[in-house]
Design an enzyme around this catalytic site. Structure first.
Site, PDB file in Angstrom:
ATOM      1  N   ARG A  82     100.804 -20.553  11.316  1.00 41.20           N
ATOM      2  CA  ARG A  82      99.945 -20.435  12.375  1.00 41.20           C
ATOM      3  C   ARG A  82     100.150 -21.694  13.546  1.00 41.20           C
ATOM      4  NH1 ARG A  82      94.070 -21.127  13.746  1.00 41.20           N
ATOM      5  NH2 ARG A  82      93.398 -19.847  15.278  1.00 41.20           N
ATOM      6  N   ASN A 159      92.166 -19.279  20.440  1.00 41.48           N
ATOM      7  CA  ASN A 159      91.396 -19.682  19.244  1.00 41.48           C
ATOM      8  C   ASN A 159      89.981 -19.723  19.508  1.00 41.48           C
ATOM      9  OD1 ASN A 159      91.481 -21.248  16.520  1.00 41.48           O
ATOM     10  ND2 ASN A 159      90.487 -22.667  17.765  1.00 41.48           N
ATOM     11  N   GLU A 160      89.316 -19.167  18.442  1.00 45.06           N
ATOM     12  CA  GLU A 160      87.713 -19.423  18.506  1.00 45.06           C
ATOM     13  C   GLU A 160      87.200 -19.481  19.907  1.00 45.06           C
ATOM     14  OE1 GLU A 160      86.925 -22.972  16.340  1.00 45.06           O
ATOM     15  OE2 GLU A 160      87.553 -22.193  14.490  1.00 45.06           O
ATOM     16  N   HIS A 228      86.931 -17.013  10.662  1.00 46.57           N
ATOM     17  CA  HIS A 228      87.383 -18.471  10.216  1.00 46.57           C
ATOM     18  C   HIS A 228      86.058 -18.811   9.367  1.00 46.57           C
ATOM     19  CE1 HIS A 228      89.972 -19.802  13.992  1.00 46.57           C
ATOM     20  NE2 HIS A 228      90.329 -18.633  13.224  1.00 46.57           N
ATOM     21  N   TYR A 230      84.153 -21.630   7.300  1.00 49.78           N
ATOM     22  CA  TYR A 230      83.690 -22.756   6.950  1.00 49.78           C
ATOM     23  C   TYR A 230      82.264 -22.979   6.269  1.00 49.78           C
ATOM     24  CZ  TYR A 230      88.066 -24.349   9.522  1.00 49.78           C
ATOM     25  OH  TYR A 230      89.617 -24.319   9.886  1.00 49.78           O
ATOM     26  N   GLU A 257      91.376 -19.103   9.403  1.00 52.85           N
ATOM     27  CA  GLU A 257      91.277 -20.394   9.107  1.00 52.85           C
ATOM     28  C   GLU A 257      90.241 -20.603   8.139  1.00 52.85           C
ATOM     29  OE1 GLU A 257      90.517 -23.289  12.124  1.00 52.85           O
ATOM     30  OE2 GLU A 257      91.777 -22.617  13.417  1.00 52.85           O
ATOM     31  N   TRP A 286      93.755 -24.335   7.073  1.00 57.72           N
ATOM     32  CA  TRP A 286      93.497 -25.391   7.903  1.00 57.72           C
ATOM     33  C   TRP A 286      93.628 -26.554   7.383  1.00 57.72           C
ATOM     34  CZ3 TRP A 286      94.061 -25.210  13.217  1.00 57.72           C
ATOM     35  CH2 TRP A 286      94.100 -26.404  13.871  1.00 57.72           C
TER      36      TRP A 286
END
Length: 471
Positions: A82, A159-160, A228, A230, A257, A286
């Protein structure tokens, strides 16, 4: 990742529990003439085979000289990279010629390119962030580099694209639908990837609860969703519930991610990787190298040196359900062997030392007896590490069509095969026999197919002589 390289992420956000189950119904996919497509919630490559992403992000826009990273990422087993790009709004713009070179690097190293515009990160909370519509304008401006690359490139619009401002993030469905529609109207036939709002973590479930309408807004039905993971996803229950709802609804999902740690909490990377493997879901970690702003621990290698894996790098590449163990190269690369030109892959600024050769020369083809109905087979090591390696065997039909094939070889140095794909392998002592599976036995005259395997070695890993028999 929120402010991933240039700033520290914000404080931990509370996960809001979902109380209702969304009902999704997927309409049949509209198969494009070429390139990736979506079918039954699965990503299908241009040769009609399912493709499950196993890769990492590379911050190309900030480290444009690190072109050797594409080779190094591939050498550790990845099938996807990516690539971080900039529209020019927040960082130096990646031009059409630069993006074309990025794509050539992906193809030369047999990687699928997921290209993303990073300038959208945190819109509504990050003052400098741009809208998805502005990101689409950038994609249209470099369309010349992307046209005809549908077999190898997936377009991650932005992205995001929204921060944690709930009022602004509520616009994610409309903005995303409009962005997809505008790209299709401009002639883009690529598979489109869309990131979730709220720094990609969708903690208000806006993407999850509106995924069906966004998918239906794509006239090609060729959109994949990216979450994503986290600190919001720090328990197995949260991970399996979120991903499971997409899988149950036959909607395509990828973990676009994730990391092993983060300033907003401690994600459960073990569950992310194991659940993804069990359920055929792609994941992209990531990130390769170059992190700053307090998240340097997310570097997978130190200073872009492939021989210096960090603990995170060891985990994602070599750990349980990791990239090396589970990645399968896209079969679109089975039909040809790209040649890497000197200009497209200059040396890294910190050349790795002591790295095993990742693609030694193949053995000369050996032709089976039996007239024109024959086949040849070549053997290559596509990745090697201490005690293990990944191999590929290419089978090519002779001057007449064949309906099946069998390849045999004998290892001379005690190598053993642990797992294989696109062939049925059996071993008797040091002799290995590989037979076609149902989808790749029939080959037209001169046509070829390939299968791969993971093996072990100790001491030396010499190339065996192959025999191919056609039926």
């Amino acid at each position: 990742m929120k402010r991933r390289i240039y700033a520290v992420a914000s404080a931990l956000l509370a996960l809001v529990a979902a109380t209702a189950v969304s009902l999704f119904v997927v309409t049949p996919s509209a198969q494009a003439a070429a390139g990736f497509t979506i079918s039954g919630g699965r990503l299908i490559d241009a040769r009609g085979n399912e493709f499950i992403m196993r890769g990492v992000s590379h911050a190309h826009t900030w480290y444009a000289s690190q072109t050797g990273s594409f080779r190094d990422i591939k050498s550790l087993g990845a099938n996807t990279v990516r690539v971080v790009l900039s529209s020019g709004a927040r960082w130096t713009q990646n031009s059409a010629s630069d993006v074309a070179n990025v794509i050539s690097l992906c193809k030369a190293n047999r990687l699928i390119c997921v290209l993303e515009v990073h300038d959208t990160t945190g819109y509504g909370e990050e003052g400098a962030a741009i809208t998805l519509d502005q990101a689409v304008s950038y994609w249209i401006s470099i369309q010349s580099a992307l046209a005809g690359q549908e077999n190898y490139v997936i377009l991650n619009i932005g992205n995001e694209p929204f921060g944690n401002n709930e009022a602004t993030s509520a616009n994610w469905p409309t903005h995303t639908r409009n962005a997809i529609t505008r790209l299709r109207n401009a002639g883009f036939d690529h598979t489109i990837m869309v990131d979730a709002p709220m720094w990609g973590q969708d903690w208000r479930f806006i993407m999850r609860d509106n995924a069906q309408s966004v998918f239906n807004a794509d006239p090609d039905r060729n959109t994949i969703f990216s979450i994503h993971m986290y600190g919001v996803f720090d328990t197995a229950a949260e991970i399996t519930d979120y991903l499971g709802r997409f899988r149950s609804a036959n909607l395509p999902i990828v973990v676009g991610e994730f990391g092993h740690n983060h300033s907003d909490g401690n994600p459960d990377e073990d569950t992310i990787m194991s659940y993804a493997q069990q359920n055929g879901i792609g994941y992209i970690g990531w990130s390769w190298s170059g992190n700053g702003g307090g998240v340097e621990y997310l570097d997978m290698v130190t200073n872009f040196n492939v021989s210096q894996l960090t603990s995170w790098g060891q985990r994602i590449f070599n750990g349980a359900n990791g990239i090396r163990q589970t990645a399968r190269q896209a079969t679109v690369y089975d039909s040809s062997t790209p040649t890497i030109s000197p200009t497209s892959r200059p040396p890294t600024t910190r050349p790795p030392t002591g790295t095993p050769t990742t693609r030694p020369p193949t053995t000369p083809p050996t032709t089976s007896p039996g007239g024109t109905r024959g086949c040849t087979a070549t053997y290559a090591v596509t990745g090697q590490w201490q005690g293990g390696f990944q191999g590929e065997v290419r089978v090519t039909a002779g001057s007449a069509a064949i309906s099946g094939w069998t390849v045999t070889w004998t290892f001379a140095n005690g190598q053993q095969v642990n797992q294989a794909w696109n062939a049925t392998l059996t071993s008797s002592g040091s002799t290995v026999t590989a037979r076609n599976v149902s989808h790749n036995g029939s080959l037209g005259a001169g046509a070829s197919t390939a299968f791969g395997f993971i093996g072990t070695w100790n001491g030396s890993n010499t190339t065996p002589t192959l025999s191919c028999t056609a039926s």
